[in-house]
Structures are given as structure tokens and as C-alpha cells.
Design an enzyme around this catalytic site. Structure first.
Site, mmCIF file in Angstrom:
data_model
loop_
_atom_site.group_PDB
_atom_site.id
_atom_site.type_symbol
_atom_site.label_atom_id
_atom_site.label_comp_id
_atom_site.label_asym_id
_atom_site.label_seq_id
_atom_site.Cartn_x
_atom_site.Cartn_y
_atom_site.Cartn_z
ATOM 1 N N TYR A 2 45.056 -34.976 -83.217
ATOM 2 C CA TYR A 2 45.564 -33.882 -84.503
ATOM 3 C C TYR A 2 44.739 -33.982 -85.436
ATOM 4 O O TYR A 2 44.880 -32.597 -86.021
ATOM 5 C CB TYR A 2 46.438 -35.386 -85.155
ATOM 6 C CG TYR A 2 47.907 -35.507 -84.778
ATOM 7 C CD1 TYR A 2 48.174 -36.258 -83.395
ATOM 8 C CD2 TYR A 2 49.284 -34.869 -85.123
ATOM 9 C CE1 TYR A 2 48.989 -37.104 -83.250
ATOM 10 C CE2 TYR A 2 50.137 -35.037 -84.881
ATOM 11 C CZ TYR A 2 50.819 -36.207 -83.796
ATOM 12 O OH TYR A 2 52.037 -35.803 -82.781
ATOM 13 N N ASP A 43 49.294 -48.062 -72.073
ATOM 14 C CA ASP A 43 49.890 -47.443 -70.762
ATOM 15 C C ASP A 43 50.517 -49.589 -70.307
ATOM 16 O O ASP A 43 52.119 -48.702 -70.612
ATOM 17 C CB ASP A 43 48.911 -47.261 -69.794
ATOM 18 C CG ASP A 43 48.047 -48.012 -69.492
ATOM 19 O OD1 ASP A 43 47.520 -48.795 -70.007
ATOM 20 O OD2 ASP A 43 47.415 -47.774 -67.971
ATOM 21 N N ASP A 62 58.679 -43.366 -81.069
ATOM 22 C CA ASP A 62 59.354 -42.064 -80.094
ATOM 23 C C ASP A 62 60.206 -43.628 -79.253
ATOM 24 O O ASP A 62 61.430 -43.572 -78.746
ATOM 25 C CB ASP A 62 59.339 -41.015 -79.556
ATOM 26 C CG ASP A 62 60.003 -40.064 -80.397
ATOM 27 O OD1 ASP A 62 59.553 -40.352 -81.955
ATOM 28 O OD2 ASP A 62 60.046 -39.198 -80.427
ATOM 29 N N ASP A 72 52.062 -41.817 -82.047
ATOM 30 C CA ASP A 72 53.655 -40.871 -82.417
ATOM 31 C C ASP A 72 54.355 -40.983 -81.019
ATOM 32 O O ASP A 72 55.233 -40.811 -80.762
ATOM 33 C CB ASP A 72 52.880 -39.710 -82.414
ATOM 34 C CG ASP A 72 53.556 -38.666 -81.473
ATOM 35 O OD1 ASP A 72 54.793 -37.984 -82.663
ATOM 36 O OD2 ASP A 72 53.854 -37.259 -80.805
ATOM 37 N N LYS A 87 43.094 -47.695 -75.779
ATOM 38 C CA LYS A 87 43.057 -47.292 -74.220
ATOM 39 C C LYS A 87 40.876 -47.821 -73.823
ATOM 40 O O LYS A 87 40.540 -46.481 -73.179
ATOM 41 C CB LYS A 87 42.977 -45.520 -74.166
ATOM 42 C CG LYS A 87 42.903 -45.422 -72.515
ATOM 43 C CD LYS A 87 43.814 -45.940 -71.625
ATOM 44 C CE LYS A 87 44.226 -45.447 -70.367
ATOM 45 N NZ LYS A 87 44.971 -46.959 -69.116
HETATM 46 C C1 IPM Z 1 55.960 -37.296 -85.792
HETATM 47 C C2 IPM Z 1 56.539 -35.836 -85.807
HETATM 48 C C3 IPM Z 1 55.170 -35.391 -86.194
HETATM 49 C C4 IPM Z 1 54.350 -35.874 -85.731
HETATM 50 C C5 IPM Z 1 55.340 -33.211 -85.484
HETATM 51 C C6 IPM Z 1 56.656 -32.876 -85.978
HETATM 52 C C7 IPM Z 1 54.121 -33.423 -86.114
HETATM 53 O O1 IPM Z 1 56.241 -36.256 -83.646
HETATM 54 O O2 IPM Z 1 56.615 -37.542 -86.994
HETATM 55 O O3 IPM Z 1 56.298 -37.930 -85.541
HETATM 56 O O4 IPM Z 1 53.789 -35.397 -84.718
HETATM 57 O O5 IPM Z 1 53.340 -36.201 -86.317
HETATM 58 MG MG MG Z 2 56.522 -38.401 -83.150
#
Ligand code: IPM
Ligand code: MG
Length: 360
Positions: free
Chosen positions: A146, A227, A255, A251, A195
Site C-alpha cells: 500500500y 493461501d 473480508d 485486507d 508467503k
Molecule cells: C479496508 C478497505 C481499504 C483498504 C480501502 C478502502 C482503501 O478495503 O479498510 O479494508 O484496502 O485498506
Molecule cells: Mg478491505
């Protein structure tokens, strides 16, 4: 106690869900005799519209001057919103990345809990969801791909894009310490995700994590490739307690972990620096498709406010009371649309806020 809270409502459903979290905080203040002062600040798309940039110095300074930051969500529809016609450094997300960096918020705590009342909303097989799970992802937030050097250039007539993945020993050590400290207060297990079979940065990651683990003899450490971790999360999520990982892996895995809790509308998060200062926001996005319709699930934001009480203000009873109020609302059968199931009572965003505030 008096606490000054910087509030960034942001875009999409942000204003609606933050309003409900403030309602619950006001109920806490009243019951426990605290004063919460709020300073409203702009960031993301609304700041682009007002100031021509997603994050102003004024917002950064006001956040630094506060005791904690409570944030809703930022961003819009990436295919239709004019914000996404702007260069990347002027888009809403640049504001979020900018504030993380400016405030030094290197540790992102994302608890993922499958509430027994919501096990029906978990997309995994019943024999897995019946076991439930309660894990915390500790995501490094200000390093890695990032924030590494990036560029797009033309080499021999061909476009070439570069992102750089850099981690220093000290960046790894400080997030490792946060992970082990949290594990000591939980089930004392850390899974470090990397990894290391391919990436140089992961080999350093593994080495430093292993060194830090020596200071925590009570904590069991395991290393897992990213993975395999993605697979284990859906095969047997109950095996995890604290998972520590670099920015990009965190990240993606957070999710995935949120999906198996039934709804991203349930997941709180805290982003902290070395001190007790933090920025608290729901893990979900700005959901522009349902913005302004009073339909959003405010629970993730309310639970983020509970994390603020717990981690930044040391208000443990107060945080417990908010979490218990959320459980009570669920036990009593109240559901927003995203977690609705047969036989339950469907409520709006503001009704859910009222119900939880009352239960505090
Ligand atoms: C998160 C989001 C952010 C990230 C985006 C919106 C930049 O996906 O907070 O997980 O990738 O960190
Ligand atoms: Mg995210």
C-alpha cells in the site's frame, strides 16, 4: 470523564450509521456520568466536494487534537461517481490511507465473531457454523504494498506498472508485539500469516515474529502460508484466535473472515498507534446503493464505538454494556435487512440504534 471525539461521518451510509453510534455513546455518557464532545470533520468524497481534496490538514490536526476518532465510511460507486474520474491521489480512498499514515495507525484490529443468534446467516455448512468462532485479525496498516514506491512508466513502448512491498524489522516487531499482547488477553494463540515460500519480505516477517514470540512463552505461535490460511478460514475458522499479517494479506483475509460471520455489517475495527489513540470504523464500505434509505446495519459502527471505549478510554464496563446491548437486540429478534431471517422483526437503521441505546 470527559472525552473529545473526532467524528468523520464520510460518504454513503456513513452519516446514518454514525448517527446511531453517537446515539448509543450518548446513552453510555448518560448512564455512566461521562461527557463526550464531538467534533465533526470531513474526509473522503464529501471533503473532495467541499475542499477539492479527500483529506485536509485541518482534519488531520483536529484528529490529532482529539482523544479518539470515530469514522463511518468513505467512497462511492467506482463506476459512476465523478470522484473516480480524479487522479488516484485525489480519490476518497487516498483520504483514508492518508489519515492512517498521518496518525501512525499501524495496527488494525478486526475481530470476527459468529454470533450464535446469526449462525443461520453464515454461508458455511451447518456442522462448521454450529461450532461458532471468535477470532481477531491483526492487520499491519501502514506498510507493505500500500505504501511502497509505486509508478507506471513506458519501457520500450510498453506500459509497465510497479508496486513495491517493503517491510523493516521494526515495522514487523511493533505489530507482532500488539498481536501477542492481545493474544495474552484472549485464548493465547497467534497464527502468523505470510508467503515465506516465495517472498523475501515474508521470510523477514517470519524471523521477527519468531523472535518476538520468545517474550511470550504462554502464547502458542504457528506460521501459516496465506493461501492455506484462505482455505483454513472456510474449512475450520474455529481454529483461529489471533491472526497477524501484513497489510495486503490482511485486507483480503479480513473480508473473507467477515463474510463467514454472515454480514460485513456486523464487523467492528480499530486502528491504533503505539499509544491508546485510535481510529474506529466499521469494516464494511460506504454501500452507496442503500445510502440515505435508513436501511443500513449500524451494529458494526456501534461495536466500533465499543472498541473505542475499551481500547482508547479504558471504559471496560461501558464497552461491555454496549456489547451486551447489541446481543440483547439480536436475542430479542431485531434484524436489519442484511441479517434478516424468517420469524425475526425487521427494523431500520435508526430503529436498531434506538433499540440498542435503550438496552444500554
Ligand atoms: C479496508 C478497505 C481499504 C483498504 C480501502 C478502502 C482503501 O478495503 O479498510 O479494508 O484496502 O485498506
Ligand atoms: Mg478491505
Amino acid at each position: 470523564m470527559t472525552k473529545n471525539i473526532a467524528v468523520i461521518k464520510g460518504d454513503g451510509i456513513g452519516p446514518e450509521i454514525i448517527t446511531e453510534a453517537m446515539k448509543v455513546l450518548d446513552a453510555v455518557a448518560k448512564k455512566y456520568g461521562h461527557t463526550f464532545n464531538y467534533t465533526q470533520l470531513l474526509m473522503g468524497g464529501c471533503s473532495i466536494d467541499a475542499n477539492g481534496e479527500p483529506l485536509t490538514k485541518e482534519t488531520i490536526d483536529a484528529c490529532k487534537a482529539s482523544d479518539a476518532v470515530l469514522m463511518g465510511s468513505i467512497g462511492g460507486d467506482t463506476t459512476t461517481s465523478p470522484w473516480y474520474k480524479l487522479p488516484p491521489n485525489l480519490r476518497p480512498e487516498a483520504g483514508l490511507l492518508g489519515i492512517r499514515k498521518a496518525l501512525g495507525l499501524f495496527a488494525n484490529l478486526r475481530p470476527c465473531v459468529l454470533y450464535p443468534q446469526l449462525s443461520g446467516a453464515c454461508p458455511l455448512k451447518k456442522e462448521i457454523s454450529d461450532r461458532g468462532f471468535d477470532m481477531l485479525i491483526m492487520r499491519e496498516l501502514t506498510g507493505g504494498l500500500y505504501f511502497g514506491e509505486k509508478k507506471t512508466e513506458t519501457v520500450d513502448g510498453m506500459q509497465v506498472a510497479v508496486d513495491t512491498l517493503v517491510y523493516s524489522e521494526s515495522e514487523i516487531r511493533r505489530i507482532a508485539i500488539k498481536a501477542f499482547d492481545v493474544a495474552m488477553k484472549r485464548r493465547k494463540k497467534v497464527t502468523s500469516v505470510d508467503k515465506a515460500n516465495v517472498l523475501e519480505s515474508s521470510r523477514l516477517w517470519r524471523k521477527v515474529i519468531t523472535e518476538v514470540a520468545k517474550d511470550y512463552p504462554e502464547v502458542t505461535l504457528e506460521h501459516m502460508l496465506v493461501d492455506n490460511s484462505a482455505m483454513q478460514l472456510v474449512r475450520d475458522p474455529a481454529q483461529f484466535d489471533v491472526m497477524v499479517t501484513e497489510n495486503m494479506f490482511g485486507d483480503i483475509l479480513s473480508d473473507e473472515a467477515s463474510m463467514i460471520t454472515g454480514s460485513i455489517g456486523m464487523l467492528a475495527s480499530a486502528s491504533m498507534n503505539e499509544t491508546k489513540f485510535g481510529l474506529y470504523e466499521p469494516s464494511g464500505g460506504s454501500a452507496p446503493d442503500i445510502a440515505g434509505q435508513n436501511k443500513a446495519n449500524p451494529i458494526a459502527t456501534i461495536l466500533s464505538a465499543a472498541m473505542m471505549l475499551r481500547y482508547s478510554f479504558d471504559m471496560i464496563d461501558e464497552a461491555d454494556a454496549v456489547e451486551a446491548a447489541v446481543s440483547k437486540a439480536l436475542n430479542d429478534g431485531y434484524r436489519t435487512g442484511d441479517i434478516m431471517s424468517e420469524g425475526m422483526t425487521k427494523v431500520s437503521c435508526s430503529e436498531m440504534g434506538d433499540i440498542i441505546a435503550k438496552a444500554v
